[in-house]
Motif scaffolding. Structure first.
Motif, PDB file in Angstrom:
ATOM      1  N   GLY A  42     -22.787 -19.237 -17.862  1.00 21.62           N
ATOM      2  CA  GLY A  42     -23.484 -18.071 -18.406  1.00 21.62           C
ATOM      3  C   GLY A  42     -24.101 -18.351 -19.761  1.00 21.62           C
ATOM      4  N   THR A  43     -24.005 -19.603 -20.202  1.00 24.89           N
ATOM      5  CA  THR A  43     -24.586 -20.012 -21.498  1.00 24.89           C
ATOM      6  C   THR A  43     -25.791 -20.905 -21.240  1.00 24.89           C
ATOM      7  OG1 THR A  43     -22.432 -19.889 -22.602  1.00 24.89           O
ATOM      8  CG2 THR A  43     -24.129 -21.239 -23.665  1.00 24.89           C
ATOM      9  N   TYR A  44     -26.820 -20.759 -22.092  1.00 27.58           N
ATOM     10  CA  TYR A  44     -28.059 -21.537 -21.954  1.00 27.58           C
ATOM     11  C   TYR A  44     -28.397 -22.192 -23.285  1.00 27.58           C
ATOM     12  CZ  TYR A  44     -28.365 -18.740 -17.724  1.00 27.58           C
ATOM     13  OH  TYR A  44     -28.091 -18.146 -16.532  1.00 27.58           O
ATOM     14  N   ALA A  45     -29.004 -23.369 -23.201  1.00 27.83           N
ATOM     15  CA  ALA A  45     -29.378 -24.096 -24.423  1.00 27.83           C
ATOM     16  C   ALA A  45     -30.547 -25.025 -24.120  1.00 27.83           C
ATOM     17  CB  ALA A  45     -28.184 -24.895 -24.962  1.00 27.83           C
ATOM     18  N   SER A  46     -31.330 -25.300 -25.169  1.00 28.98           N
ATOM     19  CA  SER A  46     -32.392 -26.297 -25.005  1.00 28.98           C
ATOM     20  C   SER A  46     -31.756 -27.681 -25.041  1.00 28.98           C
ATOM     21  CB  SER A  46     -33.412 -26.160 -26.125  1.00 28.98           C
ATOM     22  OG  SER A  46     -32.815 -26.495 -27.371  1.00 28.98           O
ATOM     23  N   ALA A  47     -32.497 -28.677 -24.588  1.00 31.30           N
ATOM     24  CA  ALA A  47     -31.967 -30.040 -24.585  1.00 31.30           C
ATOM     25  C   ALA A  47     -31.623 -30.493 -25.998  1.00 31.30           C
ATOM     26  CB  ALA A  47     -32.980 -30.991 -23.939  1.00 31.30           C
ATOM     27  N   ALA A  48     -32.480 -30.114 -26.953  1.00 33.00           N
ATOM     28  CA  ALA A  48     -32.261 -30.518 -28.356  1.00 33.00           C
ATOM     29  C   ALA A  48     -31.018 -29.841 -28.926  1.00 33.00           C
ATOM     30  CB  ALA A  48     -33.489 -30.180 -29.190  1.00 33.00           C
ATOM     31  N   SER A  53     -25.636 -29.982 -31.032  1.00 33.87           N
ATOM     32  CA  SER A  53     -24.474 -29.110 -31.279  1.00 33.87           C
ATOM     33  C   SER A  53     -23.235 -29.693 -30.598  1.00 33.87           C
ATOM     34  CB  SER A  53     -24.745 -27.691 -30.769  1.00 33.87           C
ATOM     35  OG  SER A  53     -24.975 -27.705 -29.368  1.00 33.87           O
ATOM     36  N   TYR A  54     -23.180 -29.573 -29.277  1.00 34.75           N
ATOM     37  CA  TYR A  54     -21.989 -29.988 -28.541  1.00 34.75           C
ATOM     38  C   TYR A  54     -21.719 -31.486 -28.676  1.00 34.75           C
ATOM     39  CZ  TYR A  54     -18.836 -30.864 -24.618  1.00 34.75           C
ATOM     40  OH  TYR A  54     -17.785 -31.270 -23.843  1.00 34.75           O
ATOM     41  N   LYS A  55     -22.790 -32.305 -28.636  1.00 35.25           N
ATOM     42  CA  LYS A  55     -22.602 -33.755 -28.681  1.00 35.25           C
ATOM     43  C   LYS A  55     -22.553 -34.305 -30.100  1.00 35.25           C
ATOM     44  CE  LYS A  55     -24.340 -34.976 -24.103  1.00 35.25           C
ATOM     45  NZ  LYS A  55     -25.225 -35.891 -23.354  1.00 35.25           N
ATOM     46  N   ALA A  56     -22.890 -33.474 -31.061  1.00 32.38           N
ATOM     47  CA  ALA A  56     -22.898 -33.938 -32.459  1.00 32.38           C
ATOM     48  C   ALA A  56     -21.510 -33.816 -33.067  1.00 32.38           C
ATOM     49  CB  ALA A  56     -23.905 -33.136 -33.272  1.00 32.38           C
ATOM     50  N   ALA A  57     -21.157 -34.792 -33.901  1.00 31.66           N
ATOM     51  CA  ALA A  57     -19.853 -34.740 -34.570  1.00 31.66           C
ATOM     52  C   ALA A  57     -19.824 -33.601 -35.576  1.00 31.66           C
ATOM     53  CB  ALA A  57     -19.567 -36.072 -35.269  1.00 31.66           C
ATOM     54  N   ARG A  63     -26.367 -21.894 -36.759  1.00 38.20           N
ATOM     55  CA  ARG A  63     -26.659 -21.621 -35.349  1.00 38.20           C
ATOM     56  C   ARG A  63     -26.081 -22.713 -34.455  1.00 38.20           C
ATOM     57  NH1 ARG A  63     -30.535 -23.052 -31.818  1.00 38.20           N
ATOM     58  NH2 ARG A  63     -31.663 -24.240 -33.400  1.00 38.20           N
ATOM     59  N   LEU A  64     -26.273 -23.975 -34.837  1.00 41.14           N
ATOM     60  CA  LEU A  64     -25.767 -25.083 -34.038  1.00 41.14           C
ATOM     61  C   LEU A  64     -24.238 -25.184 -34.120  1.00 41.14           C
ATOM     62  CD1 LEU A  64     -28.450 -27.840 -34.730  1.00 41.14           C
ATOM     63  CD2 LEU A  64     -28.206 -26.397 -32.700  1.00 41.14           C
ATOM     64  N   LYS A  65     -23.681 -24.827 -35.298  1.00 45.05           N
ATOM     65  CA  LYS A  65     -22.222 -24.824 -35.438  1.00 45.05           C
ATOM     66  C   LYS A  65     -21.596 -23.772 -34.510  1.00 45.05           C
ATOM     67  CE  LYS A  65     -21.999 -26.496 -40.220  1.00 45.05           C
ATOM     68  NZ  LYS A  65     -21.649 -26.136 -41.623  1.00 45.05           N
ATOM     69  N   GLU A  66     -22.211 -22.581 -34.463  1.00 47.31           N
ATOM     70  CA  GLU A  66     -21.702 -21.512 -33.596  1.00 47.31           C
ATOM     71  C   GLU A  66     -21.820 -21.907 -32.118  1.00 47.31           C
ATOM     72  OE1 GLU A  66     -23.782 -17.960 -34.590  1.00 47.31           O
ATOM     73  OE2 GLU A  66     -22.863 -17.793 -36.586  1.00 47.31           O
ATOM     74  N   LEU A  67     -22.914 -22.574 -31.766  1.00 47.02           N
ATOM     75  CA  LEU A  67     -23.094 -23.010 -30.390  1.00 47.02           C
ATOM     76  C   LEU A  67     -22.042 -24.044 -30.001  1.00 47.02           C
ATOM     77  CD1 LEU A  67     -24.691 -22.951 -27.755  1.00 47.02           C
ATOM     78  CD2 LEU A  67     -26.257 -24.659 -28.731  1.00 47.02           C
ATOM     79  N   LYS A  68     -21.727 -24.940 -30.939  1.00 44.51           N
ATOM     80  CA  LYS A  68     -20.700 -25.957 -30.666  1.00 44.51           C
ATOM     81  C   LYS A  68     -19.340 -25.299 -30.448  1.00 44.51           C
ATOM     82  CE  LYS A  68     -18.501 -30.176 -32.380  1.00 44.51           C
ATOM     83  NZ  LYS A  68     -18.853 -31.058 -31.256  1.00 44.51           N
ATOM     84  N   ILE A  69     -19.035 -24.302 -31.277  1.00 48.30           N
ATOM     85  CA  ILE A  69     -17.761 -23.585 -31.127  1.00 48.30           C
ATOM     86  C   ILE A  69     -17.689 -22.918 -29.748  1.00 48.30           C
ATOM     87  CG2 ILE A  69     -16.424 -21.617 -31.956  1.00 48.30           C
ATOM     88  CD1 ILE A  69     -17.409 -22.303 -34.796  1.00 48.30           C
ATOM     89  N   GLU A  70     -18.794 -22.297 -29.345  1.00 43.93           N
ATOM     90  CA  GLU A  70     -18.836 -21.611 -28.048  1.00 43.93           C
ATOM     91  C   GLU A  70     -18.644 -22.600 -26.895  1.00 43.93           C
ATOM     92  OE1 GLU A  70     -21.953 -19.029 -25.256  1.00 43.93           O
ATOM     93  OE2 GLU A  70     -22.465 -19.485 -27.351  1.00 43.93           O
ATOM     94  N   LEU A  71     -19.358 -23.718 -26.962  1.00 42.91           N
ATOM     95  CA  LEU A  71     -19.276 -24.700 -25.883  1.00 42.91           C
ATOM     96  C   LEU A  71     -17.911 -25.383 -25.845  1.00 42.91           C
ATOM     97  CD1 LEU A  71     -22.835 -26.311 -26.149  1.00 42.91           C
ATOM     98  CD2 LEU A  71     -22.044 -24.529 -24.575  1.00 42.91           C
TER      99      LEU A  71
END
Length: 430
Positions: A42-48, A53-57, A63-71
């Motif tokens: 139910g979550t969507y994201a662009s390739a970038a 976010s998720y793959k970054a240390a 915005r990217l920090k919140e996305l990483k937490i969600e994923l």
């Protein structure tokens, strides 16, 4: 041979096969357990964004920090489900992953899910029993409440609760047998939830609470009353005549259940005999069930000729009780109505002749009693379709067809059984 992983492996996967209008793609949970399967989050994201976010240390920007937490939380939840499942299957994983916490602990939802499963398998009778069980429990809980509740958690079902429920059921004029049927369903739901790792076995209430068992007395009608009932005058009463015909059809056809009579098809007829598989046990027998063989006596033929369809294709029903196109629930309802019809009119016929008959099961019990006395327990077990003892099956195979036919004809002879010595002498002379 494909090697199965010891534990399901969880990861996230950006499904870039189809881009959405806003330039994003669905983020999916990727599960590997012998094979790979994807589940929507139910979550969507662009390739970038997914990469940064998720793959970054250390994602840059809120915005990217919140996305990483969600994923990351999605992955953690999926791994938690895997750890909770004692036996992993993709179906169990999916059901538990997307269930709310309330739904997981709500016994009503577990009942509903299992009832749906039973309905899909055409196990309508069992489904109806489970529905009555949960409806009864809900009624008990809400009987002392102004505002009805819609959630019953597993931990609410304690030994004390079950004792109060049992007393309430008895006070409502229900039998101990009914209480036992309903609570065995509840116990089964508990066992399923424990096996799936959804609840802790420590809250299992059936260690301390013992489900009541009814006496379940099996009443058989003795030969003199069987003879009296068979000869009872039904002229001018078509209902009683039909009810009597099917009652004695059940009696002579190995104590055949009315549901099995309703399910009988032309493909089951084989000239001098017909065969059938018991509807009650066809889905629960672990080994391939053996068909029950019933000789086509004059009485059996007569009932078929009078009340059956005159002809039909192999998959057509012999008796016009069911019709093609009926679903499982409709067949269950129609069969129950037919059983009530037989019981109602047989009871009236019996009462008019100074007897007391409860219903169609007495035909089965009477068959069991008569054939056990006249042919022995082994013969009766096979004729009834009981497969508990393998030796019973082998023993029955040794009987000749003439003996089976003689037994079937004998059922309509309501004289007292011969002595054991005479029966043994007759067997030795063959």
């Amino acid at each position: 041979m494909e090697k199965i992983a010891k534990k399901a492996i969880i990861s996230l996967y950006l499904d870039t096969r189809r881009e959405l209008s806003d330039g994003t793609y669905p983020v999916k949970i990727q599960v590997f357990y012998g094979r790979q399967k994807l589940f929507n989050t139910g979550t969507y994201a662009s390739a970038a964004d997914f990469e940064n976010s998720y793959k970054a240390a250390k994602p840059k920007g809120d915005r990217l920090k919140e996305l990483k937490i969600e994923l990351t939380s999605i992955v953690a939840r999926a791994n938690e489900v895997v750890d909770d499942l004692k036996v992993f299957t993709f179906e169990k994983f999916e059901k538990q992953l997307f269930a709310t916490k309330q739904s997981l602990t709500n016994i009503i939802d577990h009942y509903k899910n299992y009832i749906e499963e039973l309905d899909k398998n055409d196990q309508t009778g069992t489904s109806s029993s489970y529905l009555c069980s949960i409806n009864s429990i809900i009624e008990f809980i809400n009987s002392s409440r102004k505002n009805p509740i819609e959630v019953i958690t597993f931990d609410m079902i304690t030994p004390e609760f079950l004792n109060k429920y049992e007393n309430w059921m008895i006070a409502q004029d229900n039998s101990r047998t009914t209480v036992g049927i309903y609570l065995r369903a509840t116990r089964a739901i508990f066992n399923q939830a424990i096996e799936a790792g959804i609840i802790d076995k420590e809250i299992y209430p059936f260690k301390k609470y013992k489900i009541p068992t009814g006496k379940n007395t099996k009443k058989a009608i003795e030969s003199p009353d069987l003879k009296k009932l068979f000869k009872a005058d039904t002229r001018g009463n078509d209902y009683q005549e039909k009810a009597k015909a099917f009652w004695f059809f059940s009696y002579q056809c190995n104590g055949m259940n009315i549901r099995d009579i309703s399910e009988l098809k032309f493909k089951d007829l084989h000239g001098t005999y017909f065969s059938f598989l018991r509807h009650k046990t066809i889905r629960t027998t672990k080994e391939d069930p053996k068909p029950i063989i019933v000789p086509m006596t004059d009485y059996v033929k007569g009932v078929m000729e009078k009340y059956g369809n005159k002809k039909g294709r192999p998959n057509d029903y012999v008796f016009p009780i069911f019709v093609a196109g009926m679903d499982a629930k409709e067949r269950h309802r129609v069969n129950q109505n037919f059983v009530r019809f037989i019981n109602q009119h047989m009871k009236k016929l019996a009462n008019a002749n100074g007897m007391d008959i409860k219903g169609t099961m007495e035909a089965r019990h009477s068959f069991t009693t008569q054939v056990t006395r006249k042919q022995g327990m082994e013969f009766a077990q096979e004729a009834l379709g009981h497969t508990t003892l393998a030796t019973t099956q082998n023993y029955w195979a040794g009987f000749q067809n003439e003996t089976k036919k003689e037994m079937a004809d004998m059922l309509m002879n309501f004289e007292e059984p011969k002595t054991k010595e005479k029966r043994q002498e007759r067997i030795r002379q063959r």
